[in-house]
Write an enzyme that holds these catalytic residues in place. Structure first.
Site, mmCIF file in Angstrom:
data_model
loop_
_atom_site.group_PDB
_atom_site.id
_atom_site.type_symbol
_atom_site.label_atom_id
_atom_site.label_comp_id
_atom_site.label_asym_id
_atom_site.label_seq_id
_atom_site.Cartn_x
_atom_site.Cartn_y
_atom_site.Cartn_z
ATOM 1 N N LYS A 55 -4.129 118.276 67.164
ATOM 2 C CA LYS A 55 -4.260 118.660 65.752
ATOM 3 C C LYS A 55 -5.674 119.185 65.491
ATOM 4 O O LYS A 55 -6.583 118.981 66.300
ATOM 5 C CB LYS A 55 -3.952 117.453 64.865
ATOM 6 C CG LYS A 55 -4.871 116.257 65.100
ATOM 7 C CD LYS A 55 -4.304 114.996 64.460
ATOM 8 C CE LYS A 55 -5.232 113.809 64.659
ATOM 9 N NZ LYS A 55 -4.635 112.566 64.191
ATOM 10 N N ARG A 59 -0.638 104.288 55.452
ATOM 11 C CA ARG A 59 -0.944 105.707 55.292
ATOM 12 C C ARG A 59 0.379 106.453 55.266
ATOM 13 O O ARG A 59 0.883 106.748 54.202
ATOM 14 C CB ARG A 59 -1.884 106.188 56.405
ATOM 15 C CG ARG A 59 -2.418 107.579 56.165
ATOM 16 C CD ARG A 59 -3.437 108.032 57.204
ATOM 17 N NE ARG A 59 -2.870 108.188 58.536
ATOM 18 C CZ ARG A 59 -3.530 108.749 59.566
ATOM 19 N NH1 ARG A 59 -4.769 109.196 59.400
ATOM 20 N NH2 ARG A 59 -2.957 108.860 60.748
ATOM 21 N N TYR A 70 -37.081 121.148 53.599
ATOM 22 C CA TYR A 70 -36.828 120.947 52.166
ATOM 23 C C TYR A 70 -37.204 119.546 51.718
ATOM 24 O O TYR A 70 -36.958 118.571 52.430
ATOM 25 C CB TYR A 70 -35.342 121.148 51.861
ATOM 26 C CG TYR A 70 -34.869 122.570 51.906
ATOM 27 C CD1 TYR A 70 -35.454 123.553 51.111
ATOM 28 C CD2 TYR A 70 -33.815 122.929 52.736
ATOM 29 C CE1 TYR A 70 -34.991 124.865 51.153
ATOM 30 C CE2 TYR A 70 -33.351 124.236 52.778
ATOM 31 C CZ TYR A 70 -33.952 125.197 51.976
ATOM 32 O OH TYR A 70 -33.487 126.486 52.022
ATOM 33 N N MET A 78 -29.154 124.710 56.179
ATOM 34 C CA MET A 78 -27.862 125.352 56.464
ATOM 35 C C MET A 78 -27.820 126.017 57.838
ATOM 36 O O MET A 78 -26.849 125.864 58.588
ATOM 37 C CB MET A 78 -27.535 126.382 55.376
ATOM 38 C CG MET A 78 -26.172 127.020 55.560
ATOM 39 S SD MET A 78 -25.835 128.341 54.394
ATOM 40 C CE MET A 78 -25.706 127.451 52.859
HETATM 41 C C1 LIG Z 1 -4.845 111.619 65.212
HETATM 42 C C2 LIG Z 1 -3.741 110.736 65.624
HETATM 43 C C3 LIG Z 1 -3.647 110.275 66.941
HETATM 44 C C4 LIG Z 1 -4.753 110.485 67.960
HETATM 45 O O1 LIG Z 1 -5.785 109.557 67.666
HETATM 46 P P1 LIG Z 1 -7.088 109.388 68.558
HETATM 47 O O2 LIG Z 1 -7.793 108.252 67.935
HETATM 48 O O3 LIG Z 1 -7.840 110.668 68.444
HETATM 49 O O4 LIG Z 1 -6.660 109.130 69.956
HETATM 50 C C5 LIG Z 1 -2.515 109.557 67.310
HETATM 51 N N1 LIG Z 1 -1.540 109.279 66.404
HETATM 52 C C6 LIG Z 1 -1.621 109.690 65.117
HETATM 53 C C7 LIG Z 1 -0.533 109.342 64.175
HETATM 54 C C8 LIG Z 1 -2.734 110.409 64.678
HETATM 55 O O5 LIG Z 1 -2.810 110.768 63.396
#
Ligand SMILES: *Cc1c(COP(=O)(O)O)cnc(C)c1O
Length: 396
Positions: free
Chosen positions: A49, A149, A272, A331
């Site tokens: 992802k 979640r 800054y 930046m």
């Molecule tokens: C992102 C995610 C993973 C992978 O998690 P890592 O901690 O990066 O190994 C696995 N399962 C779900 C549902 C996720 O959202």
């Protein structure tokens, strides 16, 4: 309103980029193999992802496929469609579930497997996108075991099972859940989620089950089930807390180029807000990457309030030594105190490392008050990107 075409990649020509990102593909492959050995006999999926955690799904996915990975997880259907172009034969699960009737057709077209997270997802997948086809529709069922979640409650999942046994509308291929505290090896939450998941998963007979992310994979074999879902560990992130060294190899190196080296007398302030004043005559290297490139402003040497403040800011690796970031990250530019290095040790155009082989990703993230995941996914788009394809590939 008009849809804009995709934003073309910015400045990836090495001669004119402020920095470079190097992706070590042999290290990625070695990490996948280590996870396979650790999880065996469970299968290891690849979580790709968010553009493979910022590394580039186009370079990451084929490497995993070559190593034998056949199952992939993305967050969004748009990512699944992109992955389908790269891997025509992969099994692709989409964690977000369905957005509405109109998204079901897109899943069908690209042969994506939705992870169904609630009763609305289930009804949508039963009703839409199949144009009269009657074969049971493949999917994953997500059960929430305590993170609150995404996912059905265990009761909803069991009720679904009984109804689906009658209607036969869906063909679940996977039942899954997600750990809230997998990286905290001593958290009692892990065992609680494990037991809740076992109770539900055992009722899905003939369906694969999956609980572990990277951290869960290293907890205990009881967490492996049929399929594990590592993301961050593939990319070199440390999977869990505790004293043990990170078993994963670094995959990503982020470097930026020096654009100026200046002498600043004692008492001078830098960047800054003038939050950092120099207590000795100093040499400061100005480097062409900043928060627009993913060097979080919280890496600043001083002056940015953090939720979990760390005493010092980040560091860079310059000519074989660590040097501190001084003053606020801006930046496009970041300042380093290179006084300790010889007068001519660092000059115009040199590359300095912010994380990679010399400064561990997780350390750089901690210095910014964040985690490896956020540092990787915020790598900006102005870098020259390159890949090491074999161990023989020289890193100049
Ligand atoms: C992102 C995610 C993973 C992978 O998690 P890592 O901690 O990066 O190994 C696995 N399962 C779900 C549902 C996720 O959202």
């Amino acid at each position: 309103m008009t849809d804009l075409p995709p934003n073309p990649a910015l400045g990836t020509d090495p001669r004119i980029s402020g920095g470079r990102v190097t992706i070590d593909l042999p290290a990625l492959a070695a990490n996948y193999r280590l996870l396979c050995r650790t999880a065996a006999p469970a299968r290891v999926a690849g979580v790709v992802k968010a553009n493979a955690y910022g590394l580039g799904i186009d370079v990451v996915a084929p490497v995993l496929w070559r190593e034998g990975c056949r199952t992939f997880f993305v967050a969004l259907p748009s990512e699944g469609v992109a992955l389908r172009q790269i891997l025509p034969d992969a099994e692709i699960y989409v964690l977000a579930g369905l957005f509405g009737p109109e998204s079901a057709g897109a899943y069908r077209e690209a042969e994506l497997l939705p992870v169904l997270n609630d009763l609305a997802d289930i009804s949508l997948w039963e009703a839409f996108g199949w144009d009269g086809e009657t074969a049971p529709r493949p999917c994953a069922i997500h059960v929430d075991t305590g993170m609150n979640r995404l996912g059905l409650t265990p009761d909803q999942a069991l009720a679904f099972l009984s109804e689906n046994a009658i209607t036969g509308a869906l063909s679940p291929r996977l039942v899954m859940s997600h750990l809230a505290c997998g990286d905290e090896t001593r958290s009692p939450m892990n065992a609680e989620q494990l037991h809740r998941f076992q109770a539900v998963a055992s009722r899905f007979s003939g369906v694969e089950s999956s609980l572990a992310n990277s951290a869960g994979l290293f907890l205990d074999p009881a967490f492996h089930f049929d399929l594990v879902r590592p993301g961050i560990a593939l990319y070199g992130g440390r999977p869990s807390d505790g004293p043990a060294a990170n078993p994963m190899r670094p995959v990503v190196t982020v470097e930026a180029r020096v654009v100026q080296v200046r002498e600043v007398p004692a008492g001078g302030v830098v960047s800054y807000g003038g939050t950092h004043s120099l207590t000795r005559d100093s040499r400061v290297a100005v480097v062409a990457a900043g928060y627009a490139d993913g060097l979080h402003r919280a890496l600043s040497g001083a002056g940015v309030p953090l939720r979990e403040p760390v005493a010092a800011g980040g560091e860079a690796w310059v000519q074989g030594r660590r040097v501190p970031i001084v003053g606020r990250v801006t930046m496009d530019l970041t300042l380093l105190d290179v006084t300790e290095l010889g007068a001519d040790a660092v000059g115009h155009g040199d590359h300095v490392e912010f994380f990679g082989h010399n400064i561990p990703l997780d350390e750089a993230a901690a210095a910014a008050g964040t985690i490896s995941y956020e540092l990787l996914t915020s790598i900006g788009r102005r870098y020259h990107r390159r890949v090491l394809r074999s161990h023989q590939d020289a890193v100049e």
